[in-house]
Design a protein around this motif. Structure first.
Motif, PDB file in Angstrom:
ATOM      1  N   ASN A  55      -9.222  -1.514  -6.377  1.00 13.52           N
ATOM      2  CA  ASN A  55     -10.633  -1.767  -6.693  1.00 13.52           C
ATOM      3  C   ASN A  55     -10.788  -3.206  -7.185  1.00 13.52           C
ATOM      4  O   ASN A  55     -10.719  -3.484  -8.378  1.00 13.52           O
ATOM      5  CB  ASN A  55     -11.109  -0.765  -7.751  1.00 13.52           C
ATOM      6  N   SER A  79       0.833  -1.212   0.000  1.00 16.97           N
ATOM      7  CA  SER A  79       0.000   0.000   0.000  1.00 16.97           C
ATOM      8  C   SER A  79       0.861   1.253   0.000  1.00 16.97           C
ATOM      9  O   SER A  79       0.342   2.369  -0.130  1.00 16.97           O
ATOM     10  CB  SER A  79      -0.919   0.004   1.224  1.00 16.97           C
ATOM     11  N   ASP A 135      -2.921   1.716  -2.567  1.00 17.27           N
ATOM     12  CA  ASP A 135      -3.528   1.694  -1.228  1.00 17.27           C
ATOM     13  C   ASP A 135      -5.049   1.611  -1.275  1.00 17.27           C
ATOM     14  O   ASP A 135      -5.697   1.443  -0.240  1.00 17.27           O
ATOM     15  CB  ASP A 135      -3.089   2.912  -0.414  1.00 17.27           C
ATOM     16  N   GLN A 136      -5.638   1.709  -2.457  1.00 22.30           N
ATOM     17  CA  GLN A 136      -7.097   1.598  -2.589  1.00 22.30           C
ATOM     18  C   GLN A 136      -7.429   0.795  -3.846  1.00 22.30           C
ATOM     19  O   GLN A 136      -8.016   1.293  -4.798  1.00 22.30           O
ATOM     20  CB  GLN A 136      -7.744   2.997  -2.652  1.00 22.30           C
TER      21      GLN A 136
END
Length: 436
Positions: free
Chosen positions: A80, A36, A77-78
């Motif tokens: 999908n 991340s 870090d995000q």
């Protein structure tokens, strides 16, 4: 469909710097999914295949920022994960073969990874068995939809194990390695690929906190860790492009300097071209090729038999340069047998060289005998189509050496692997024009 218009028969002169390594970039970019934290990567080549992978990472939710030419930061870090099961991903993932290497990192970090059957060069069968068999041995459950040609692996927790790979697949080793670094316990990968780009991946992962030993050998031992952090990484120069420019210099009787080549990572490449009679001089970390105005002569084996140049897994000679070797041999003194062991359709482009006047006998899908012209008969200009990246560049080199004006269609194949090739060649005197 784009076209190159090439006026051949001109000597080139000057220096050219190789781009960042395409094959390394595809591995390194997939590795950003393992953490991340932010990762900075330098010397990323601006080519179609790499840009497609960067676009795919963005759609996965990776934050991508371009700092300057060839320098990017990535932060996953995000991520999908829902995108992986979308219809759009099934289209996007087929766009390049390198997309297969997102599976290992996703499986290791998130417990699942999916990929549609990836695309790439039309050079024969390129199995994915090594990838998935390795991930299964780490504890993943494998699924495949034959109708959609969609692969998937899932696991709550990967566990280290010993495995002997059926083939020393570079992308397969990279995929398994990236999964193993976050697995529980020790993983041993025997018959692992060990080419410089794979070594670069290992070094990057170790800087991120992985524990990989045996780097550079065919046995990698990985002690799994709980998490990885950020790092900065710089790509090696592209050895395939370096070999291409050596071949270009010889075929056009040009004096060229190839700068910043990372000599220690070139393996057999310089010596293999020397066997064709080409003078390859080391000047610091540069390669200098003098003008071969008197041509170049192919060596024989020490017993006098015809030279054979064959590909093999690293540290053997890379298969990506056999097309260049074959073209360069068409104007040498002497004969050579080119043996393409690793791909079954890669020599089929020789019919285009035969149309240009080259003396080549295609013995079977894997072997071609080349009888050199010694520049006593130049290749003839013609119109041709690029079938894949490496054959496309080989045809481009042939066209630059031929008398007259040639056209090469489907140059998108060349753009997949070579950055702004027409601009860079014009800078050293090539007469080449891009027509959209």
């Amino acid at each position: 469909m784009g076209t190159f218009k090439i006026e051949g028969g001109h000597q080139l002169k000057g220096s050219i710097q190789p781009q960042g390594a395409k094959n390394e970039a595809l591995q390194i970019l997939c590795a950003v999914l393992l953490t991340s934290e932010k990762i900075t990567i330098n010397n990323i080549p601006d080519i179609v295949d790499v840009n497609k992978l960067i676009a795919l990472l963005k759609k996965l939710g990776v934050k991508v920022e371009k700092l300057s030419k060839g320098v990017y930061t990535f932060q996953a870090d995000q991520v999908n994960l829902a995108y992986l099961e979308s219809d759009q991903f099934k289209i996007d993932g087929r766009g390049l073969r390198g997309s297969i290497m997102i599976v290992g990192p996703l499986l290791a970090r998130f417990g699942r990874g999916y990929i549609p059957k990836p695309g790439g060069d039309k050079i024969g069968r390129r199995r994915l068995d090594t990838h998935f068999e390795g991930l299964i041995k780490l504890g993943a459950k494998f699924g495949y939809s034959k109708e959609e040609q969609f692969y998937g692996v899932e696991a709550e927790r990967l566990k280290g194990t010993y495995m002997l790979l059926e083939e020393a697949s570079v992308t397969g080793t990279a995929n398994i390695l990236m999964a193993a670094v976050l697995a529980e316990g020790k993983t041993t990968i025997y018959n692992a690929a060990c080419e410089p780009y794979l070594q670069q991946l290992c070094k990057m992962l170790n800087r991120m906190g992985a524990k990989i030993s045996g780097v550079g050998s065919n046995m990698l031992v990985i002690e799994g860790v709980d998490r990885l952090g950020g790092t900065e990484h710089t790509m090696l120069p592209d050895m395939i492009e370096i070999g291409s420019w050596i071949g270009l210099a010889a075929m056009t009787k040009s004096e060229l300097t190839i700068t910043n080549v990372s000599w220690n990572d070139l393996g057999l490449i310089p010596e293999t071209f020397r066997k064709l009679g080409i003078t390859v001089e080391r000047r610091g970390d540069d390669i200098h090729i003098p003008a071969h105005n008197d041509g170049y002569e192919i060596q024989s084996f020490i017993d006098g038999s015809i030279l054979t140049i064959a590909d093999a897994p690293w540290p053997g000679f890379t298969p990506d340069l056999l097309s260049i070797i074959l073209v360069v041999a068409t104007q040498a003194r002497g004969s050579v047998l080119v043996h393409q062991k690793m791909f079954e359709s890669r020599l089929f482009f020789v019919d285009k060289l035969i149309d240009m006047g080259a003396k080549i006998i295609l013995c079977d899908p894997h072997r071609a005998t080349v009888i050199g012209h010694d520049f006593k008969s130049t290749l003839k200009a013609t119109t041709m189509t690029s079938p894949d990246i490496r054959a496309g560049v080989s045809l481009l080199i042939a066209a630059l050496s031929a008398k007259g004006t040639s056209t090469i269609q489907n140059i998108e194949q060349i753009d997949r692997g070579y950055e702004n090739i027409d601009e860079r060649l014009r800078a050293i005197g090539a007469h080449i024009e891009r027509i959209d």
